[in-house]
Design an enzyme around this catalytic site. Structure first.
Site: not given
Ligand code: M6R
Length: 625
Positions: A2, A27, A78, A104, A494, A498, A501, A517, A620
């Site tokens: 918002c 936002r 939002w 908001n 995770e 990160k 990517e 292993h 995204k």
């Molecule tokens: O919108 P979603 O949570 O379904 O997206 C899933 C993945 O595409 C998303 O988490 C992707 O792996 C990110 N880039 C990770 O940072």
């Protein structure tokens, strides 16, 4: 989440307000609206679902004359409570039409307040939590000790509201005055010459003034063209607010002074988790209970599930892996976690007694959506965890928990991931409560622990300078490995995702027990290995096993970067770098240990000269399979 703006001055208020809304588009929003006061007891309101352009088209059609005036306010919404429709768009007005509000945040106790208003014969016209505020202020203004006093009426109502909110009120009979307040959510005052602004962030007024005042928690402000007065909710002026001069340009202002949205989003994580938890524990005669956002599943069904699948992609899948530890521990129901893209083509065993939890930030990921559809065809019930109100996945699901992080603009998931973890834990607690595998007081205790996490996340953010320094040293190594056990394993995955990517670097996460292993063959002199240590106060066996793993890799020349609980001295001799995080219950530690890994990946990417918000080849929302 918002965008809010209010203006009192000498310019055309509509122009100021619409420009400000445009600047706050980043936002994220799904509807927009304005209220302009004509100065003669009139107020013109327009609101429209969808893009700002839809609102502008309506305003054009209505004609500029209808919206002439030098004070007013605007809002980009939002959606949280109520779908993103015209009727739920802000501003909302009282029955007289003279008083308007934009909001908001979340008014947590809106349900009893709504009942109170309905019992008094007031007909509410939207599905929002917001609308109660405007009717309550109208009643306080109409009768009782605050009758006729606009500011006092607002303050009286603020004292009755629970939750996190920024609220802004205008009254047609007080055209030169705007009354606003904040509790947890942001609100800044822009101080001009003969004009004043209030807004969610400084981008809204940066072109008009660079003098600003940040309000403190639980403060209200009254602005007129000539100045502003800050008080607490009792009207006491003995409060501290923070005047400052904005020295950012517009682009930097949108990013909260950072170079990238992702860095701002990392910092927003305490709020993202706190907002996601708001309203999910309702106190009742038995002490309290967990509630979901949209619950189209009966308690009886929650009791009868004999299996849970969590389906998701990418970081959301890692959040799902963490759900397994919590849900199985609290409910004793078997949980399988599966990549949505595999689940759908594998012919999983599903039926009416299966609960499928679909985790998706966007709510539009094609693989997850198709997994949901497949599950529904097989008669399974689906609970969505989603950050986008009204997206396809929650629309097609039987129940929803929204992660209330606001829009996540950086492609790499950060605040959405942490909020997904918290939301998954809510699912676990809701199941435990319905099935009676936890006593109500145990559920309440776990929820209270979860609620205390945002403060600890804020403390982990303080490790940023140390983490960045390590990242800069390692920015040009070819490979980084991540190790964890138990809930530290999804965190390791995770952390590796990160780094891949954002920094385009070879990175892999391993379950530490798997080292012998195979992966231990990778260890060579100087190879950086980031290790997520479990709490020494949790299961001793986990801690001691991981300690031996660190010894093993250090003996083979690895550079060990260890994330461990404060005071865990046993690890010190084996850590080339030690990043200390606060103590937390074992299941909740990932909400802390993930944060340094996000900061690390972002810093390596920056050091390598990459665009942190838009990594190459990635989108995204992945809306194709
Ligand atoms: O919108 P979603 O949570 O379904 O997206 C899933 C993945 O595409 C998303 O988490 C992707 O792996 C990110 N880039 C990770 O940072």
């Amino acid at each position: 989440m918002c965008g809010i703006v209010g203006y009192v001055g000498y310019r055309d208020a509509l122009g100021v307000v619409v420009d400000a809304l445009r600047r706050m588009e980043y936002r994220g929003y799904d509807s927009a609206g304005v209220a302009i006061l004509d100065g003669n007891g009139g107020i013109a309101v327009e609101r429209k679902a969808g893009r700002l352009a839809n609102l502008e088209a309506e305003l054009d059609e209505a004609g500029a004359a209808k919206f002439a005036g030098t004070s007013g306010m605007g809002h980009t919404r939002w959606a949280t409570h109520g779908a993103p429709t015209d009727r739920n768009a802000h501003p909302h007005r009282d029955c007289s039409g003279k008083l308007a509000v934009v909001h908001n945040g979340i008014i947590e106790n809106f349900a009893p307040l709504r009942r109170e208003l309905e019992d008094a014969g007031i007909e509410l016209r939207s599905d929002t939590d917001t609308e109660v505020a405007v009717h309550l202020v109208a009643r306080a203004y109409a009768e009782g000790p605050t009758a006729g006093d606009f500011t006092a009426s607002v303050l009286a109502v603020l004292r009755r509201l629970d939750g996190a909110f920024t609220l802004v009120f205008t009254h047609a009979d007080h055209p030169g005055t705007i009354v606003a307040a904040r509790q947890s959510t942001p609100l800044v005052v822009g101080v001009g010459q003969g004009e004043m602004f209030i807004a969610s962030d400084v981008t809204a007024f940066i072109e008009h003034t660079r003098e600003a005042v940040e309000l403190g928690q639980n403060q209200a402000v009254v602005i007129t063209a000539d100045g502003y007065t800050v008080t607490d909710f009792d009207g006491d002026t003995d409060v501290t607010s923070r005047p400052f001069t904005i020295d950012w340009d517009l682009a930097a202002a949108e990013k909260g002074g950072h170079d990238y949205f992702m860095l701002k989003e990392i910092e927003e994580q305490p709020t993202a988790v706190a907002d996601t938890l708001i309203g999910h524990f309702v106190v009742d005669e038995n002490g309290g209970r967990i509630v979901l956002d949209e619950q189209r599943l009966a308690d009886q069904e929650l009791r009868e599930f004999d299996k849970v699948f969590v389906v998701a992609c990418g970081s959301s899948y890692h959040a799902g892996l963490l759900a397994k530890y919590a849900i199985e521990h609290w409910t004793r129901v078997p949980v399988e976690v599966e990549l949505a893209s595999e689940f759908r083509y594998r012919d999983p065993v599903l039926d009416r007694s299966t609960l499928v939890v679909a985790v998706s930030q966007s709510g539009e990921t094609a693989d997850t959506l198709e997994a949901v559809r497949h599950a529904k065809e097989q008669k399974a019930r689906v609970l969505a965890i989603c950050n986008t109100n009204g997206a396809q996945i929650p629309r097609e699901s039987d129940a929803v928990i929204y992660t209330r992080t606001g829009p996540e603009i950086g492609v790499a998931s950060t605040k959405a991931f942490l909020a997904q973890v918290a939301a998954n834990y809510l699912v676990g607690l809701a199941l435990a409560q319905a099935r009676g595998t936890k006593y109500p007081d145990e559920v309440a205790r776990e929820f209270a622990e979860l609620e205390s996490m945002p403060k600890l996340i804020a403390r982990v953010l303080e490790t940023a300078p140390q983490v960045r320094a390590i990242a800069r040293e390692l920015a040009h190594v070819p490979t980084v490995l991540f190790l964890g056990r138990h809930v530290g394993y999804p965190v390791a995955l995770e952390g590796a995702l990160k780094l891949k990517e954002l920094a385009y670097m070879h990175a892999e996460g391993f379950a530490a027990g798997e080292l012998k292993h195979g992966p231990i063959a990778l260890i060579e002199d100087g190879l950086p290995v980031i290790v997520v240590m479990p709490s020494p106060k949790g299961r001793a066996v986990l801690h001691s096993k991981l300690l031996s793993n660190i010894r093993e890799i250090q003996a083979r020349g690895a550079r060990t970067i260890v994330i461990a609980e404060e005071g865990d001295d046993t690890v010190r001799p084996f850590a080339d770098d030690l990043i200390e995080i606060p103590a937390a219950p074992t299941l909740f530690q990932p909400l802390l240990s993930t944060v340094p890994l996000q900061i690390f990946a972002a810093e390596v990417a920056q050091a390598r000269g990459y665009d942190v918000d838009k990594p190459r080849n990635l989108a995204k929302s992945v809306t194709v399979e």
